[in-house]
Design a protein around this motif. Sequence first.
Motif, PDB file in Angstrom:
ATOM      1  N   ASN A 156      71.967  83.979  33.150  1.00 36.34           N
ATOM      2  CA  ASN A 156      72.061  84.661  31.742  1.00 36.34           C
ATOM      3  C   ASN A 156      73.482  85.112  31.299  1.00 36.34           C
ATOM      4  OD1 ASN A 156      70.475  86.152  30.343  1.00 36.34           O
ATOM      5  ND2 ASN A 156      70.499  87.918  31.298  1.00 36.34           N
ATOM      6  N   ASP A 162      72.409  77.633  18.501  1.00 35.21           N
ATOM      7  CA  ASP A 162      71.008  77.439  18.045  1.00 35.21           C
ATOM      8  C   ASP A 162      70.683  76.151  17.275  1.00 35.21           C
ATOM      9  OD1 ASP A 162      68.374  78.334  18.462  1.00 35.21           O
ATOM     10  OD2 ASP A 162      68.390  79.448  16.584  1.00 35.21           O
ATOM     11  N   ASP A 163      71.026  74.983  17.781  1.00 37.66           N
ATOM     12  CA  ASP A 163      71.183  73.793  16.895  1.00 37.66           C
ATOM     13  C   ASP A 163      70.508  72.831  17.873  1.00 37.66           C
ATOM     14  OD1 ASP A 163      73.034  72.610  14.427  1.00 37.66           O
ATOM     15  OD2 ASP A 163      72.588  71.346  15.891  1.00 37.66           O
ATOM     16  N   ILE A 164      69.538  72.142  17.420  1.00 35.05           N
ATOM     17  CA  ILE A 164      68.807  71.167  18.246  1.00 35.05           C
ATOM     18  C   ILE A 164      69.614  70.078  18.527  1.00 35.05           C
ATOM     19  CG2 ILE A 164      66.800  69.464  18.498  1.00 35.05           C
ATOM     20  CD1 ILE A 164      65.235  71.233  16.521  1.00 35.05           C
ATOM     21  N   ILE A 201      71.160  80.882  29.754  1.00 41.87           N
ATOM     22  CA  ILE A 201      71.421  81.109  28.399  1.00 41.87           C
ATOM     23  C   ILE A 201      70.890  82.567  28.015  1.00 41.87           C
ATOM     24  CG2 ILE A 201      70.932  80.430  26.167  1.00 41.87           C
ATOM     25  CD1 ILE A 201      70.569  77.426  26.957  1.00 41.87           C
ATOM     26  N   LYS A 202      71.808  83.309  27.687  1.00 43.78           N
ATOM     27  CA  LYS A 202      71.440  84.852  27.066  1.00 43.78           C
ATOM     28  C   LYS A 202      71.162  84.560  25.663  1.00 43.78           C
ATOM     29  CE  LYS A 202      73.506  89.224  28.364  1.00 43.78           C
ATOM     30  NZ  LYS A 202      74.292  89.978  29.079  1.00 43.78           N
ATOM     31  N   LYS A 203      71.838  83.829  24.970  1.00 44.66           N
ATOM     32  CA  LYS A 203      71.465  83.700  23.608  1.00 44.66           C
ATOM     33  C   LYS A 203      71.526  82.480  22.902  1.00 44.66           C
ATOM     34  CE  LYS A 203      71.722  86.592  19.294  1.00 44.66           C
ATOM     35  NZ  LYS A 203      72.467  86.863  18.221  1.00 44.66           N
ATOM     36  N   PHE A 204      70.726  82.082  22.174  1.00 47.09           N
ATOM     37  CA  PHE A 204      70.915  80.880  21.174  1.00 47.09           C
ATOM     38  C   PHE A 204      71.521  81.415  20.031  1.00 47.09           C
ATOM     39  CE2 PHE A 204      67.745  79.448  23.978  1.00 47.09           C
ATOM     40  CZ  PHE A 204      68.034  77.998  24.417  1.00 47.09           C
ATOM     41  N   LEU A 329      63.742  62.194  16.180  1.00 40.89           N
ATOM     42  CA  LEU A 329      64.310  63.661  15.894  1.00 40.89           C
ATOM     43  C   LEU A 329      62.783  64.678  16.327  1.00 40.89           C
ATOM     44  CD1 LEU A 329      65.857  65.703  14.853  1.00 40.89           C
ATOM     45  CD2 LEU A 329      64.771  65.504  12.543  1.00 40.89           C
ATOM     46  N   ARG A 330      61.619  63.910  16.456  1.00 38.12           N
ATOM     47  CA  ARG A 330      60.383  64.602  16.704  1.00 38.12           C
ATOM     48  C   ARG A 330      60.628  65.085  18.344  1.00 38.12           C
ATOM     49  NH1 ARG A 330      55.849  64.530  13.207  1.00 38.12           N
ATOM     50  NH2 ARG A 330      56.368  63.302  11.442  1.00 38.12           N
ATOM     51  N   ASP A 333      62.870  67.759  18.978  1.00 41.49           N
ATOM     52  CA  ASP A 333      62.170  68.906  18.284  1.00 41.49           C
ATOM     53  C   ASP A 333      61.068  69.306  19.400  1.00 41.49           C
ATOM     54  OD1 ASP A 333      61.264  70.784  16.883  1.00 41.49           O
ATOM     55  OD2 ASP A 333      60.007  69.599  15.667  1.00 41.49           O
ATOM     56  N   TRP A 336      62.838  70.891  22.658  1.00 44.72           N
ATOM     57  CA  TRP A 336      63.424  72.276  22.234  1.00 44.72           C
ATOM     58  C   TRP A 336      62.335  73.201  22.170  1.00 44.72           C
ATOM     59  CZ3 TRP A 336      68.392  73.755  21.389  1.00 44.72           C
ATOM     60  CH2 TRP A 336      68.625  74.698  20.716  1.00 44.72           C
ATOM     61  N   THR A 337      61.129  72.838  21.694  1.00 42.50           N
ATOM     62  CA  THR A 337      60.116  73.956  21.550  1.00 42.50           C
ATOM     63  C   THR A 337      59.704  74.374  22.858  1.00 42.50           C
ATOM     64  OG1 THR A 337      59.690  72.816  19.086  1.00 42.50           O
ATOM     65  CG2 THR A 337      57.975  74.184  20.328  1.00 42.50           C
ATOM     66  N   LYS A 340      61.739  76.574  24.746  1.00 41.93           N
ATOM     67  CA  LYS A 340      62.010  77.991  24.280  1.00 41.93           C
ATOM     68  C   LYS A 340      60.499  78.621  24.330  1.00 41.93           C
ATOM     69  CE  LYS A 340      65.718  78.662  21.282  1.00 41.93           C
ATOM     70  NZ  LYS A 340      65.919  78.851  19.639  1.00 41.93           N
ATOM     71  N   ARG A 341      60.084  78.917  25.445  1.00 39.74           N
ATOM     72  CA  ARG A 341      58.766  79.721  25.518  1.00 39.74           C
ATOM     73  C   ARG A 341      58.747  80.989  26.353  1.00 39.74           C
ATOM     74  NH1 ARG A 341      54.399  76.359  28.110  1.00 39.74           N
ATOM     75  NH2 ARG A 341      55.064  74.647  26.824  1.00 39.74           N
TER      76      ARG A 341
END
Lengths: 341, 288
Positions: A156, A162-164, A201-204, A329-330, A333, A336-337, A340-341
């Motif tokens: 943390n 915040d870039d894929i 990661i504390k922040k993207f 790229l999919r 993506d 990444w998705t 980030k949950r």
Amino acid sequence: MRLRLSYMTIALMVVGVHFCSPKKNELNLFIWSEYIPESVIRRFETESGIRVNVANYTSNEEMLAKIQAGGSVFDLAVPSEYFIGILLSEDAIDPFPKEALKNFGNLAPEFLNRGFDPGNQYTIPFMAGHGVLVYDSAKTPPMKSYRDLWRADLRNNIVVLDDIRATLGMVSRSLGYSWNEKDVSRLKEVGTAFKALVPNIKKFDSDSPKKLLIDGEVKAGFVWAAEAALAMKERLSLRAVIPEEGMYLWLDSFVLLKGAENPGNALEFVDFILRPDIGRDIALAYPYMTPNREAKKLLPKEMLSNTAIYPPDSEIQKSDFFEELGETLRVYDAIWTDAKR
Amino acid sequence: MSLFSKINRVFPFLVQPGTLWLLLFTGLPLLVVLNLSFLSRNSYGRVVYEYTIANYTRLLQWEELLIILRSMWLSLEVTLLCLLFGYPLALFLSRAARRLQPFLLLLVIVPFWTSSLVRTYAWITILQTEGLLNSFLMSVGWTSEPLTLLYNHGAILLGMTYNFLPFMILPVYASLQKLDPTLIDAARDLGASSLQVLLRIILPLSKGGIISGAILVFIPALGYFFIPDLMGGNRVILVSNHISLRFTQARDWPYGAALSVALIVLTLLLIAMFLRWSKRSGEKVELA
């Protein structure tokens, strides 16, 4: 009556805008915001007598959407290297007659003839930058590899972009794979490694990751070098390192947009920008790397010795650019998705 | 009757500039979005004019539904918190001396004359590791290590609840003010305790205000993204930043448009649900 009047006003305004602008000696420049000092533009105007109209964008995608929507209003744009392929496939740019540039030779060879535009047929480098690791030497032991970001003491306590592409590219590189990895089974490993990184990661943050570094909110991060350079000025215990896995480089270049109305003026402008003294003025105004070898010689020593602005030439040589991924790229993506949950 | 008002009656949509404005600047863009949501894209991300429903079938995948559900859950949490903190305050406001009420209302509203972005940054200054609150706690010795107050779910809830609180307080206050005080006196005369008065008289009679407040908080909270982003560290994908990512880094405009359409439909359904519920319970809900 009032309504009709206002309609007439609007009509007059539209007609007025169209007819009241005589074809003057102009140049329409479309460029990232906060990227070229006002003084440089003014100087070009006085020296050449060409009026420069500047419009700004904040992403390559925005730039493309605007040039496609508005016809050919602009002469020059400054896209990033990974976007050149898209501009070509969209038939949005013309070849750049670089033979007409007297100062082309000032550019450093590391930035020329790269994969996205062999032989520099379309692009003239303007500004470059890279990604670095930053750590707070007062709070955490030194770092030398991207793998150090997974360290337990950083739970943390890191900030990443915040870039894929940048962040997943870094994860891929930490596993020994490419910044542009396309192999699906390797990308699966990237996904697992990224998930393992998330608790640290504390922040993207892509907009201003320097804030968390300056405020002491995080102990380390993977950020754009310019952000690191600004943060290091404010918090002296911060250190920037180029990891042993190598760095990724971005490079924004001038392109001549299709249907440019003032190509001659555009050439004159780019040649002006390539002048060593002008290159120096631009390089002093922003913490990015100038690809102009002659301009670099005019810069102060402390700027050149800061790896967050000027990494060693050997690092630049072995650095990688982002390439267009197409359908892959999919996969990025989805990774990444999913994390980030 | 003048010609103008005659035309206005027959073709109101032609004459009213307001209607024209709405059609032009709300209706038309929405149609463009709707159309876009049925299109495809090429591998470079350019929109291709091939009609498909693939974007909508993709919406039904579990991962995508999960993002929408997660956003709805967050909105629900914020709405309940706003009710929890807003209701007692509204009750206090409505019971305060008549002369004081406008002044107290002003106190609720005044902070919201500043941009919510600025207020969010103010919260960050207070809560960050080396921020005001941690420095204070450490200087009085209540804690030796700084507390982690930012970039977690609690921080998101705090920021959002703070931001939406007046939207709950004001409608509840409005409905409480209309409440006939003699009803409370009557209940007391009949031996009701304070709790009974609250639960059986005041609460049911302010249901309309609660429903209005819930709509005003829940719906905008669904699309809010800068507080989860700034105070939550952007670590969780909500439907709002999921959509914005489609239009930027993911380069998939048609799917982004389909998500937007889904969000609009969901919002309309929720409003319809709230309104039906309130109609059944015989309460008047005012949203304006």
